[in-house]
Design an enzyme around this catalytic site. Structure first.
Site, PDB file in Angstrom:
ATOM      1  N   GLY A  87       7.246 -14.342  -0.017  1.00 25.72           N
ATOM      2  CA  GLY A  87       6.097 -13.530  -0.865  1.00 25.72           C
ATOM      3  C   GLY A  87       6.753 -12.991  -2.136  1.00 25.72           C
TER       4      GLY A  87
ATOM      5  NE  ARG B 155       3.135 -15.845   2.378  1.00 24.48           N
ATOM      6  CZ  ARG B 155       4.149 -14.913   2.369  1.00 24.48           C
ATOM      7  NH1 ARG B 155       5.339 -15.405   2.566  1.00 24.48           N
ATOM      8  NH2 ARG B 155       4.046 -13.538   2.701  1.00 24.48           N
TER       9      ARG B 155
ATOM     10  CB  SER C 208       1.074  -3.919  -0.951  1.00 24.71           C
ATOM     11  OG  SER C 208       2.200  -4.138  -0.534  1.00 24.71           O
TER      12      SER C 208
ATOM     13  CB  SER D  86       2.455  -2.713   2.597  1.00 21.73           C
ATOM     14  OG  SER D  86       2.361  -3.780   3.586  1.00 21.73           O
TER      15      SER D  86
ATOM     16  CD  GLU E  52       8.306  -4.789   6.296  1.00 21.93           C
ATOM     17  OE1 GLU E  52       9.329  -4.322   6.364  1.00 21.93           O
ATOM     18  OE2 GLU E  52       7.437  -5.020   5.191  1.00 21.93           O
TER      19      GLU E  52
ATOM     20  CG  HIS F  59       2.386 -11.480   6.342  1.00 19.47           C
ATOM     21  ND1 HIS F  59       3.235 -10.242   6.257  1.00 19.47           N
ATOM     22  CD2 HIS F  59       1.286 -10.767   5.791  1.00 19.47           C
ATOM     23  CE1 HIS F  59       2.790  -9.104   5.938  1.00 19.47           C
ATOM     24  NE2 HIS F  59       1.778  -9.433   5.500  1.00 19.47           N
TER      25      HIS F  59
ATOM     26  NE  ARG G   7       5.193 -12.070  10.118  1.00 19.46           N
ATOM     27  CZ  ARG G   7       5.960 -11.412   9.126  1.00 19.46           C
ATOM     28  NH1 ARG G   7       5.537 -10.171   8.855  1.00 19.46           N
ATOM     29  NH2 ARG G   7       6.899 -11.874   8.788  1.00 19.46           N
TER      30      ARG G   7
ATOM     31  NE  ARG H  70       9.588  -8.550   8.825  1.00 14.12           N
ATOM     32  CZ  ARG H  70      10.805  -8.213   8.544  1.00 14.12           C
ATOM     33  NH1 ARG H  70      11.837  -7.872   9.546  1.00 14.12           N
ATOM     34  NH2 ARG H  70      11.404  -7.859   7.184  1.00 14.12           N
TER      35      ARG H  70
ATOM     36  CE  LYS I 168      10.206 -14.446   4.570  1.00 12.46           C
ATOM     37  NZ  LYS I 168      10.071 -15.045   3.307  1.00 12.46           N
TER      38      LYS I 168
END
Length: 441
Positions: A113, A141, A188, A216, A330, A357, A361, A402, A427
């Protein structure tokens, strides 16, 4: 170094797409962890270094796929980025010699991102065409608000009307800049992207946000703080950020450890009734990961500091939590993994933006925890997690780092969990399986 730790079977990284047997913590985890640098700080530092009037050394940068993609993007635009000795053979410093960006160039954003959003404003300053594309997920995205803002500020962008990658920026060597209004509720990074390059726009940039709250906030604070450290004049108000035109002067930027990547390791202490110390935890930081201290305390852990070290001790209790994670979204995958092992339900909200994301998620966490026997309900902006006894099975990563680490956390307490494509953790963590095995062994 780790001491008095469990003896799981060490699990090397599985090839991409294969299954990694998540080690089980059969005794309390006791370890000290030295984390790699922050991705968020590294990639902001590289953009500022590329825009600087002076050469800059980025010290202790993250070495990972996302940072390598950023370095590749800057090199494609003509910036010289060279590895230099740092005293640590595994983490060289990066010497950046800025030049006026130029095309023709092709930028591979991967699924990063920060690359797909921070580099286009820089590329708009280039002379010549700069094309952008990346992984299949990158084309899904959101970048539409950013592209619309750049057009309003004077950039010429051809995205075929998609508001998404692939796209080409037709650079003419400058961007007019000025005032622009956008909806940054999706990320953000839309605001940070414009602010990072805004000092080089002819009129600077004044960004206004209209829409639901921007997520964020710590990342916006990070951007502003790093700009000011580079001599850029920035003023902020409610949903308003102004960068004055002028020089960027960055000669040295030191990258903090990535506190968001501390999440699974601190979770290991909470889940195993152990104790994990993270070295070099900054006393003052804008990183969202700093919120882990409060979140894991509320979930049953005990947190203490000693000098630059932060330690979390598991008490044997894991409590559910009601939390608005809008500013620290996150951290959601790790918090959700721990919540699935708690003694009471959890309600995590304020995170609708996570649906766009690296993967959706919210849907992915619900699907994978439920696949292991859990009871997770998707909410419009979050998750309701009702703990139940879990069983082994495959935990899919969706090519999301994640998600993969959250599967590893569940595997500490649930035998037989296999994480699909653990290699995706590269990543932001160069060798998560190796570091995880060190902590557990």
């Amino acid at each position: 170094m780790p001491d008095s730790v469990p003896t799981p079977s060490a699990s090397p990284a599985a090839p991409a797409g294969e299954h990694w047997p998540a080690p089980v913590a059969r005794q309390p985890v006791r370890a000290r962890v030295c984390l790699p640098g922050s991705k968020s700080v590294t990639n902001r530092a590289l953009i500022l270094a590329a825009l600087s009037e002076t050469p800059c050394v980025v010290r202790r940068p993250l070495v990972s796929r996302d940072s390598e993609l950023m370095v590749g993007a800057l090199r494609a635009l003509g910036t010289q980025v060279t590895e230099v000795d740092s005293g640590d053979p595994d983490v060289p410093d990066l010497a950046v010699t800025p030049v006026a960006p130029r095309g023709p160039a092709a930028v591979d954003v991967g699924n990063a991102g920060t690359v797909m959003r921070f580099v286009p404003p820089l590329a708009a300053l280039a002379s010549g065409d700069v094309s952008f594309d990346g992984d299949p997920r990158a084309r899904e995205r959101p970048v539409d608000e950013l592209l619309g803002a750049l057009r309003a500020l004077g950039a010429d962008i051809d995205d075929g009307g998609r508001g998404a990658l692939p796209m080409t920026i037709h650079g003419v060597g400058s961007v007019r800049g000025g005032e622009v209004t956008l909806d940054a509720s999706g990320s953000s990074q839309f605001v940070s992207a414009l602010l990072l390059s805004g000092a080089r726009f002819t009129e600077g940039v004044h960004v206004r946000h209209e829409g639901p709250p921007v997520p964020s906030q710590p990342h916006l604070d990070m951007t502003v703080e790093m700009l000011r450290a580079a001599g850029v004049r920035v003023t902020t108000g409610e949903n308003s950020w102004r960068v004055e035109p002028g020089p960027v002067r960055a000669s040295e930027i030191t990258v903090e450890p990535d506190l968001s990547n501390a999440a699974p390791f601190l979770a290991a202490a909470l889940v195993s009734k152990g104790e994990v110390t993270v070295q070099g935890w900054p006393e003052h930081t804008t990183q969202p990961g700093d919120a882990l201290r409060d979140l894991f305390t509320r979930m049953g852990g005990e947190v203490s500091r000693s000098g630059e070290d932060l330690t979390l001790r598991g008490t044997g209790e894991i409590h559910g939590i009601t939390a608005d994670l809008r500013d620290v979204g996150e951290l959601t995958p790790t918090i959700a993994a721990v919540a699935a092992l708690a003694d009471s339900p959890s309600r995590l909200t304020g995170i609708a933006h996570l649906r766009r994301h690296e993967t959706d998620r919210i849907a992915a966490l619900a699907a994978e925890i439920n696949r292991l026997g859990g009871d997770v309900e998707e909410l419009p902006d979050g998750l309701l997690i009702r703990p139940r006894a879990l069983h082994g099975g495959v935990f899919h990563s969706y090519d999301d780092h994640r998600m993969a680490t959250s599967g590893a956390v569940i595997g500490l307490a649930v035998p037989g969990v296999e994480v699909e494509n653990i290699a995706t953790t590269r990543k932001t963590l160069p060798d998560f399986p190796g570091l995880w095995s060190e902590v557990l062994a």
